[in-house]
Design a protein around this motif. Structure first.
Motif, PDB file in Angstrom:
ATOM      1  N   ALA A   2       0.832  -1.210   0.000  1.00  0.00           N
ATOM      2  CA  ALA A   2       0.000   0.000   0.000  1.00  0.00           C
ATOM      3  C   ALA A   2       0.863   1.255   0.000  1.00  0.00           C
ATOM      4  N   VAL A   3       1.929   1.249   0.795  1.00  0.00           N
ATOM      5  CA  VAL A   3       2.838   2.407   0.804  1.00  0.00           C
ATOM      6  C   VAL A   3       3.501   2.576  -0.559  1.00  0.00           C
ATOM      7  N   MET A   4       3.855   1.456  -1.203  1.00  0.00           N
ATOM      8  CA  MET A   4       4.457   1.532  -2.536  1.00  0.00           C
ATOM      9  C   MET A   4       3.464   2.101  -3.550  1.00  0.00           C
ATOM     10  N   ARG A   5       2.204   1.733  -3.433  1.00  0.00           N
ATOM     11  CA  ARG A   5       1.198   2.248  -4.377  1.00  0.00           C
ATOM     12  C   ARG A   5       0.915   3.724  -4.163  1.00  0.00           C
ATOM     13  N   LEU A   6       1.151   4.223  -2.932  1.00  0.00           N
ATOM     14  CA  LEU A   6       0.957   5.653  -2.658  1.00  0.00           C
ATOM     15  C   LEU A   6       2.216   6.454  -2.946  1.00  0.00           C
ATOM     16  N   SER A   7       3.308   5.773  -3.325  1.00  0.00           N
ATOM     17  CA  SER A   7       4.565   6.462  -3.582  1.00  0.00           C
ATOM     18  C   SER A   7       4.509   7.209  -4.917  1.00  0.00           C
ATOM     19  N   ASP A   8       5.307   8.269  -5.005  1.00  0.00           N
ATOM     20  CA  ASP A   8       5.404   9.032  -6.263  1.00  0.00           C
ATOM     21  C   ASP A   8       6.358   8.370  -7.250  1.00  0.00           C
ATOM     22  N   ASP A   9       7.098   7.368  -6.783  1.00  0.00           N
ATOM     23  CA  ASP A   9       8.030   6.652  -7.662  1.00  0.00           C
ATOM     24  C   ASP A   9       7.238   5.775  -8.630  1.00  0.00           C
ATOM     25  N   PRO A  10       7.380   5.991  -9.933  1.00  0.00           N
ATOM     26  CA  PRO A  10       6.585   5.185 -10.892  1.00  0.00           C
ATOM     27  C   PRO A  10       6.957   3.706 -10.885  1.00  0.00           C
ATOM     28  N   VAL A  11       8.236   3.375 -10.574  1.00  0.00           N
ATOM     29  CA  VAL A  11       8.637   1.968 -10.548  1.00  0.00           C
ATOM     30  C   VAL A  11       7.963   1.241  -9.392  1.00  0.00           C
ATOM     31  N   LEU A  12       8.016   1.844  -8.189  1.00  0.00           N
ATOM     32  CA  LEU A  12       7.367   1.230  -7.025  1.00  0.00           C
ATOM     33  C   LEU A  12       5.865   1.121  -7.243  1.00  0.00           C
ATOM     34  N   TYR A  13       5.289   2.162  -7.807  1.00  0.00           N
ATOM     35  CA  TYR A  13       3.849   2.116  -8.079  1.00  0.00           C
ATOM     36  C   TYR A  13       3.508   1.009  -9.076  1.00  0.00           C
ATOM     37  N   GLY A  14       4.341   0.857 -10.117  1.00  0.00           N
ATOM     38  CA  GLY A  14       4.076  -0.169 -11.129  1.00  0.00           C
ATOM     39  C   GLY A  14       4.226  -1.580 -10.577  1.00  0.00           C
ATOM     40  N   LEU A  15       5.291  -1.802  -9.781  1.00  0.00           N
ATOM     41  CA  LEU A  15       5.495  -3.139  -9.213  1.00  0.00           C
ATOM     42  C   LEU A  15       4.378  -3.517  -8.243  1.00  0.00           C
ATOM     43  N   SER A  16       3.995  -2.568  -7.404  1.00  0.00           N
ATOM     44  CA  SER A  16       2.921  -2.865  -6.446  1.00  0.00           C
ATOM     45  C   SER A  16       1.593  -3.100  -7.164  1.00  0.00           C
ATOM     46  N   SER A  17       1.333  -2.336  -8.211  1.00  0.00           N
ATOM     47  CA  SER A  17       0.095  -2.541  -8.981  1.00  0.00           C
ATOM     48  C   SER A  17       0.110  -3.901  -9.666  1.00  0.00           C
ATOM     49  N   LEU A  18       1.283  -4.323 -10.164  1.00  0.00           N
ATOM     50  CA  LEU A  18       1.401  -5.637 -10.793  1.00  0.00           C
ATOM     51  C   LEU A  18       1.151  -6.759  -9.790  1.00  0.00           C
ATOM     52  N   PHE A  19       1.658  -6.588  -8.571  1.00  0.00           N
ATOM     53  CA  PHE A  19       1.440  -7.590  -7.516  1.00  0.00           C
ATOM     54  C   PHE A  19      -0.056  -7.728  -7.208  1.00  0.00           C
ATOM     55  N   VAL A  20      -0.713  -6.599  -7.015  1.00  0.00           N
ATOM     56  CA  VAL A  20      -2.150  -6.636  -6.697  1.00  0.00           C
ATOM     57  C   VAL A  20      -2.936  -7.232  -7.855  1.00  0.00           C
TER      58      VAL A  20
END
Length: 322
Positions: free
Chosen positions: A96-114
């Motif tokens: 959840a913290v990764m998905r709220l991050s402004d980093d596009p890589v962290l956001y993309g990886l967390s979205s892929l996991f979900v």
């Protein structure tokens, strides 16, 4: 004789007796009472029919209800539920913290996991982890594309049925828990975070002292439901023989062919465990929902008892007044 005053403030005497207050008569809900009587009669008929049904084999139910094999399965079910929820909550908060991050890589990886673990059926994930040895014969940790290996183990010896069940349940739960935590954090107004930062509070302290206490009001109810669902979903790991309650029940009725009585045994234990889990969930909801209307909502049992006691108290007061 009573004394009153006029509009100009001049005292005025009334010779007549003061009028008595009209009695308050509660509205009679005859339709609601008739529906309640019909529902109770239907429930009593169903219970009586089940009690007199010889095909249920109550002697078999009584024999296996407290059997050692059932208790062994219960222990596995409970630790699987606790471990999977712990893994899911910790990993879900990180996602959840990764998905709220402004980093596009962290956001993309967390979205892929979900997307991956929420988009595939849990039964498929359990079978996949249970038969992972068919995909990879060995589990290795090292530097990719170099042949350097730090750790290597046989997949079937490492991923036992219990470990495979824990991974499947925990990773699946992490995908759902991350969305619950993310929704709870986003439910807190951004202005409160900005106000905390203007007072000199660091982001971690703001999250711990300002955001999370308010987000818990939104997070606790769905997480309580997820815990109860997890307790019941552990029954799916019987497909890989993880020796939980349902696995042991299936082993028994595979030998004595008493399918319905053994399913009744499993249902009684699941109902008992879910009832126990509902108690801390209700307490946590009241704890974190103080000040809201949801916190003051009473349980169905308290409403039933409270309504009965309130009605008895009202009738007693009326009789005493007469």
């Amino acid at each position: 004789m009573s004394v009153t005053s006029t509009a100009t403030g001049t005292p005025r005497q009334n010779d007549g007796p003061a009028p008595e207050a009209s009695p308050i008569v509660p509205v009679r809900h005859w339709g609601r009472a008739a529906a309640a009587v019909a529902a109770v009669a239907a429930l009593a008929g169903l219970v009586g029919s089940l009690a007199r049904n010889d095909n249920l084999h109550w002697d078999v139910i009584g024999h296996y209800l407290f059997a050692g094999l059932v208790f062994d399965g219960l222990a596995t079910t409970l630790w699987l539920t606790a471990a999977a929820m712990t893994l899911g909550l910790v990993l879900g908060t990180l996602v959840a913290v990764m998905r709220l991050s402004d980093d596009p890589v962290l956001y993309g990886l967390s979205s892929l996991f979900v997307w991956a673990f929420r988009g595939t059926p849990l039964l498929v994930q359990i079978i996949f982890w249970g038969y992972a040895g068919a995909l990879y014969q060995h589990v290795m940790i090292g530097i990719p594309f170099t042949g350097v290996t730090f750790f290597q183990a046989d997949t079937n010896s490492l991923l036992t049925p219990s470990v495979a069940a824990l991974l499947a349940l925990g990773l699946n739960e992490a995908a759902y828990a991350s969305e619950i935590v993310r929704a709870g954090i986003q439910s807190v107004d951004v202005g409160q975070t900005e106000a905390a930062h203007s007072l000199g509070m660091r982001p971690a302290l703001t999250m711990r002292r300002i955001v999370l206490p308010q987000a818990m009001r939104v997070i606790i109810p769905p997480l309580g439901n997820e815990t109860i669902n997890m307790l019941k979903m552990t029954a799916l790991v019987s497909v890989i023989a993880a020796h939980d309650l349902m696995s042991n029940i299936q082993d028994v009725y595979g030998q004595n062919y008493q399918v319905i009585p053994m399913l009744v045994v499993a249902s009684l234990w699941y109902l008992a465990l879910v009832s126990l889990l509902s108690v801390p969930q209700a307490w946590l909801e009241r704890r974190y929902g103080r000040g809201s209307a949801r916190a003051t909502a009473a349980s169905p049992l308290r409403r039933l008892c409270g309504g009965t006691l309130a009605g008895t108290r009202t009738r007693t007061q009326k009789e005493a007044a007469r």
